[in-house]
Design an enzyme around this catalytic site. Sequence first.
Site, PDB file in Angstrom:
ATOM      1  CB  SER A 177      29.735  30.570  54.824  1.00  0.00           C
ATOM      2  OG  SER A 177      29.984  31.903  55.228  1.00  0.00           O
ATOM      3  CG  HIS A 205      29.035  26.236  54.561  1.00  0.00           C
ATOM      4  ND1 HIS A 205      28.132  26.332  53.525  1.00  0.00           N
ATOM      5  CD2 HIS A 205      28.831  27.322  55.339  1.00  0.00           C
ATOM      6  CE1 HIS A 205      27.426  27.449  53.656  1.00  0.00           C
ATOM      7  NE2 HIS A 205      27.829  28.061  54.751  1.00  0.00           N
ATOM      8  CE  LYS A 237      23.922  27.414  55.178  1.00  0.00           C
ATOM      9  NZ  LYS A 237      24.469  28.291  56.201  1.00  0.00           N
TER      10      LYS A 237
END
Length: 386
Positions: A177, A205, A237
């Site tokens: 991350s 991610h 995200k």
Amino acid sequence: MAFESVLADLDERGLRRRRRSVRRLSHDTAEIELDGRPCIDFCSNDYLGISAHPRVTAALVAAAREHGVGARASHLISGHQGEHDALEEELAAFTRRERALLFSTGYMANLGLSTALVRKGGVVLGDALNHASLIDAGRIARASVDHYAHGDAAALDAKLSALNAGPALVLTDGVFSMDGDLAPLPVLAMTCARHGALLSVDDAHGLGVVGDGGGGSVEYFGLTPLQVPALVGTLGKAFGSFGAFVAGDAGLIETLIQRARTYIYTTALPVAVAAATRAALSVSITESWRRTRVLSLARRFRALATDAGIPLAASETPIQPILLGGADAAVAASRRLLEHGFFVAAIRPPTVPDGSSRLRVALSAAHRDADVEGLVAALAEVLAHE
Ligand SMILES: *Cc1c(COP(=O)(O)O)cnc(C)c1O
């Protein structure tokens, strides 16, 4: 009061955090107001730029009109509804696994996974640069927790070989991350298989961003569900929504339903959020140009930064850290960038190890070419004066 000395100590070490108030100025660019000042946001995890996509917001509004806001109970009592089932089925299909289980947040998904799978005194091994929620996952399970050197499968192998406890749970970020690099999943998977350890990859991610179909780091490396039995994904995200899930085989998911305390003892995700996430997942697939766009912006950023002599890390993802070392240097650089109209947060300990404070540039499909060009020019100027 002890509080004051704790806070004074943080101030002294340049580690006091302050919240800033953000207001979006547009649905399809990264223009925001930060404490009232217009700037371009290079901090968000909205990699595909779909958090305000008209299909996503329309799904949220329509579902809220029909089902209300609160889910009114936990999943195992009366909070579990059709939209949750549909989203879980779609996430299972997307990740090519038998089942998926929704959690309220990625943090809770990791804590739930470890408490469900690890007995007190069991072993949890993690990458040294794992996200805080993976570190806490081991702690809350009252496991014996240890870390192997970042991305180092040989170090993991040595630790697993030295164990004489039962099977270990191995936790790693898929895309790290704060560093943007990928875990070496093929060799980690082989190592875990050799020792009978269970590998769980948190691809917060990677999903939606890497892999040909946006299937994340597991797809990128062409690994099977047998090689990576547990996959954690977050929905706040790249999918621009909120929530998280664990995907795996039916046995794993059923075990989580029975034993993951962060699943059992909390209110179900709002139905409208599940509906919005279904739309977001669909947009991420049908508008695959967004993935191409953000990855090409990452390459463009790297090319421009290299020409400008800005030191980069080994990352090909939209996460592009610029390591500055001291917390003060990172904070000062972030402040100067803001004067140029670019918001890039300074990331300091304890989020990253001491001495590795950094600017974390996060690219998004919502950025325009000129945003990235302007950022690099401003970075070159700011860093030249450090
Ligand atoms: C952001 C993040 C989480 C937490 O997810 P939330 O849904 O925001 O709680 C978990 N793991 C990783 C690797 C993350 O980057």
